[in-house]
Design a protein around this motif. Structure first.
Motif, PDB file in Angstrom:
ATOM      1  N   LEU A 194       0.929  -1.175   0.027  1.00 30.43           N
ATOM      2  CA  LEU A 194       0.045   0.250  -0.124  1.00 30.43           C
ATOM      3  C   LEU A 194       0.930   1.370   0.123  1.00 30.43           C
ATOM      4  N   ILE A 195       0.576   2.309  -1.172  1.00 34.86           N
ATOM      5  CA  ILE A 195       1.347   3.310  -1.095  1.00 34.86           C
ATOM      6  C   ILE A 195       0.702   4.634  -1.088  1.00 34.86           C
ATOM      7  N   GLY A 196      -0.792   4.360  -1.206  1.00 39.24           N
ATOM      8  CA  GLY A 196      -1.689   5.450  -1.122  1.00 39.24           C
ATOM      9  C   GLY A 196      -3.053   5.113  -0.921  1.00 39.24           C
ATOM     10  N   ILE A 197      -3.838   6.252  -0.908  1.00 38.62           N
ATOM     11  CA  ILE A 197      -5.342   6.090  -0.587  1.00 38.62           C
ATOM     12  C   ILE A 197      -6.036   6.887  -1.712  1.00 38.62           C
ATOM     13  N   ASN A 198      -6.604   6.272  -2.662  1.00 39.55           N
ATOM     14  CA  ASN A 198      -7.231   7.085  -3.940  1.00 39.55           C
ATOM     15  C   ASN A 198      -8.311   8.399  -3.303  1.00 39.55           C
ATOM     16  N   THR A 199      -8.194   9.431  -3.995  1.00 42.51           N
ATOM     17  CA  THR A 199      -8.891  10.470  -3.145  1.00 42.51           C
ATOM     18  C   THR A 199      -9.570  11.300  -4.275  1.00 42.51           C
ATOM     19  N   ALA A 200      -8.916  11.483  -5.599  1.00 44.65           N
ATOM     20  CA  ALA A 200      -9.799  12.632  -6.289  1.00 44.65           C
ATOM     21  C   ALA A 200      -9.305  12.406  -7.713  1.00 44.65           C
ATOM     22  N   ILE A 201     -10.027  12.876  -8.568  1.00 48.86           N
ATOM     23  CA  ILE A 201      -9.372  12.992 -10.181  1.00 48.86           C
ATOM     24  C   ILE A 201      -9.828  14.536 -10.287  1.00 48.86           C
ATOM     25  N   PHE A 202      -9.081  14.772 -11.590  1.00 45.92           N
ATOM     26  CA  PHE A 202      -9.318  15.897 -12.509  1.00 45.92           C
ATOM     27  C   PHE A 202     -10.269  15.077 -13.704  1.00 45.92           C
ATOM     28  N   SER A 203     -11.392  15.871 -13.885  1.00 45.70           N
ATOM     29  CA  SER A 203     -12.134  15.354 -14.871  1.00 45.70           C
ATOM     30  C   SER A 203     -13.139  16.349 -15.417  1.00 45.70           C
ATOM     31  N   ARG A 204     -13.391  16.376 -16.641  1.00 46.32           N
ATOM     32  CA  ARG A 204     -14.545  17.251 -17.384  1.00 46.32           C
ATOM     33  C   ARG A 204     -15.685  16.378 -17.527  1.00 46.32           C
ATOM     34  N   THR A 205     -15.774  14.977 -17.356  1.00 50.38           N
ATOM     35  CA  THR A 205     -16.743  14.069 -17.782  1.00 50.38           C
ATOM     36  C   THR A 205     -17.390  13.579 -16.244  1.00 50.38           C
ATOM     37  N   GLY A 206     -16.552  13.495 -15.360  1.00 49.08           N
ATOM     38  CA  GLY A 206     -16.959  12.726 -14.171  1.00 49.08           C
ATOM     39  C   GLY A 206     -16.384  11.305 -14.159  1.00 49.08           C
ATOM     40  N   GLY A 207     -15.802  10.957 -15.232  1.00 47.44           N
ATOM     41  CA  GLY A 207     -15.163   9.772 -15.343  1.00 47.44           C
ATOM     42  C   GLY A 207     -13.383   9.961 -15.351  1.00 47.44           C
ATOM     43  N   SER A 208     -12.758   8.843 -15.225  1.00 52.28           N
ATOM     44  CA  SER A 208     -11.373   9.012 -15.429  1.00 52.28           C
ATOM     45  C   SER A 208     -10.706   9.594 -16.777  1.00 52.28           C
ATOM     46  N   GLU A 209      -9.855  10.617 -16.587  1.00 53.63           N
ATOM     47  CA  GLU A 209      -9.099  10.908 -17.706  1.00 53.63           C
ATOM     48  C   GLU A 209      -7.631  11.029 -17.694  1.00 53.63           C
ATOM     49  N   GLY A 210      -7.173  10.113 -16.643  1.00 51.02           N
ATOM     50  CA  GLY A 210      -5.588   9.973 -16.572  1.00 51.02           C
ATOM     51  C   GLY A 210      -5.137  10.573 -15.561  1.00 51.02           C
ATOM     52  N   ILE A 211      -5.776  11.518 -14.756  1.00 51.90           N
ATOM     53  CA  ILE A 211      -5.338  12.321 -13.644  1.00 51.90           C
ATOM     54  C   ILE A 211      -6.038  12.320 -12.567  1.00 51.90           C
ATOM     55  N   GLY A 212      -5.203  11.230 -11.616  1.00 47.85           N
ATOM     56  CA  GLY A 212      -5.896  11.051 -10.469  1.00 47.85           C
ATOM     57  C   GLY A 212      -5.208  11.308  -9.359  1.00 47.85           C
ATOM     58  N   PHE A 213      -5.391  11.490  -7.962  1.00 48.95           N
ATOM     59  CA  PHE A 213      -4.635  11.659  -7.044  1.00 48.95           C
ATOM     60  C   PHE A 213      -5.067  10.942  -5.583  1.00 48.95           C
ATOM     61  N   ALA A 214      -3.846  10.466  -4.992  1.00 48.93           N
ATOM     62  CA  ALA A 214      -4.025   9.565  -3.716  1.00 48.93           C
ATOM     63  C   ALA A 214      -3.217  10.262  -2.637  1.00 48.93           C
ATOM     64  N   ILE A 215      -3.601  10.103  -1.437  1.00 49.37           N
ATOM     65  CA  ILE A 215      -2.860  10.463  -0.357  1.00 49.37           C
ATOM     66  C   ILE A 215      -1.928   9.563   0.079  1.00 49.37           C
ATOM     67  N   PRO A 216      -0.548   9.904   0.239  1.00 47.49           N
ATOM     68  CA  PRO A 216       0.253   9.008   0.463  1.00 47.49           C
ATOM     69  C   PRO A 216       0.103   8.133   1.807  1.00 47.49           C
TER      70      PRO A 216
END
Length: 311
Positions: free
Chosen positions: A54-76
């Motif tokens: 485990l290296i992180g906890i998935n938290t948020a994304i940058f998205s114009r559609t509400g779905g994944s666009e390849g830019i996601g963020f996780a808390i270390p």
């Protein structure tokens, strides 16, 4: 995670960046950025490496559609463990606090505060008189270049370094003051609640003062006046604040380009303290026509330095 209700879903990607801040998601940001698909339902799920650790906890994304666009963020995971430990011991998230307001350094500000070229740092725009930095001798205008031996690159990094420091520990803060480096020992305190930090002193009546003729230099597009009771009440300015208030900023001028706004309170001009209209007139008149001006402003209760460049 369980995106769209599909449990045991696994996606694959690479780590694009570590220590990603200034994303606009939270006050304290130190995210792992990944292009592994994160969709609604993945938040709180695990980000693991190829070894299954485990290296992180998935938290948020940058998205114009509400779905994944390849830019996601996780808390270390290291930060998540600190938070869990704090919650278990105290029932709340405890963060370290130096008692300073900080801002990024622009090239113009770096020159004014005599920061060597290519040297990174963070500018202290205010020091809370009840905070640990004030007691340690930290001053407004100091540039923090290192914290506990780690070079400071930006505001987000310093904020996180301080927040993760154990309350009561001494921190070695290296600052640049008047072009010279010095190290100050600051005992890190617990960050007060937002409600306590937001408290302001009630304003007191002051005699109204007339405006002054603008100087023939980079500040020519500013119109200012003294602080009177009505203005202080309207702008919710603390009684402790002194200076002159900006009443208008001419469109297309250097002041507008620098971001000055109506209602800003000018407290310093090129490091000269301004308490009255006369102080402002004297300080601003010393500026040559093509000279840079560095102003210390109070804006909505927060202090910040702004550099006004001649066009």
């Amino acid at each position: 995670g369980s995106p769209f209700g599909l449990s045991s879903t696994v996606t694959l990607g690479i780590i694009s960046a570590l220590g990603r801040g200034n994303v606009g998601i939270a006050d304290y940001e130190d995210f792992i950025q990944t292009d592994a698909a994160i969709n609604p339902g993945n938040s709180g799920g695990a980000l693991v490496n190829l070894s299954g650790e485990l290296i992180g906890i998935n938290t948020a994304i940058f998205s114009r559609t509400g779905g994944s666009e390849g830019i996601g963020f996780a808390i270390p995971s290291s930060i998540a463990l600190d938070i869990v430990d704090s919650l278990q011991k105290t029932g709340k998230v405890v963060r370290g606090w130096m008692g300073v307001a900080i801002q990024e350094i622009t090239p113009a500000l770096a020159k004014s505060f005599r920061l060597p070229e290519q040297r990174k740092g963070v500018l202290i725009s205010d020091v809370n008189e009840n905070g640990p930095s004030h007691a340690a001798g930290v001053k407004r205008g100091d540039v923090v270049v290192a914290f506990n031996g780690k070079e400071v690159q930006n505001v987000s990094q310093l904020r996180n370094l301080v927040a993760r420091t154990i309350v009561g520990r001494d921190a070695q803060v290296k600052v640049l003051r008047d072009g010279k480096e010095q190290t100050i020992t600051v005992k890190v305190a617990e960050r007060p609640t937002d409600e306590i930090l937001a408290k302001k002193e009630p304003s007191v009546p002051k005699e109204p003062v007339e405006t002054v003729k603008p100087p023939d230099n980079v500040l020519a597009s500013l119109r200012v006046q003294g602080l009177d009771a009505a203005t202080m009440s309207q702008l919710n300015i603390s009684a402790k604040i002194t200076g002159v208030v900006v009443t208008s900023v001419e469109s297309g001028g250097s002041a507008e380009a620098a971001g000055l706004q109506r209602g800003d309170v000018i407290q310093e001009v090129n490091h000269e303290v301004v308490k009255t209209l006369e102080d402002y007139q004297n300080a601003s008149s010393k500026l040559k026509k093509d000279e840079l001006a560095v102003l210390l402003l109070s804006r909505q209760g927060n202090n910040l330095f702004v550099a006004v460049n001649p066009k």
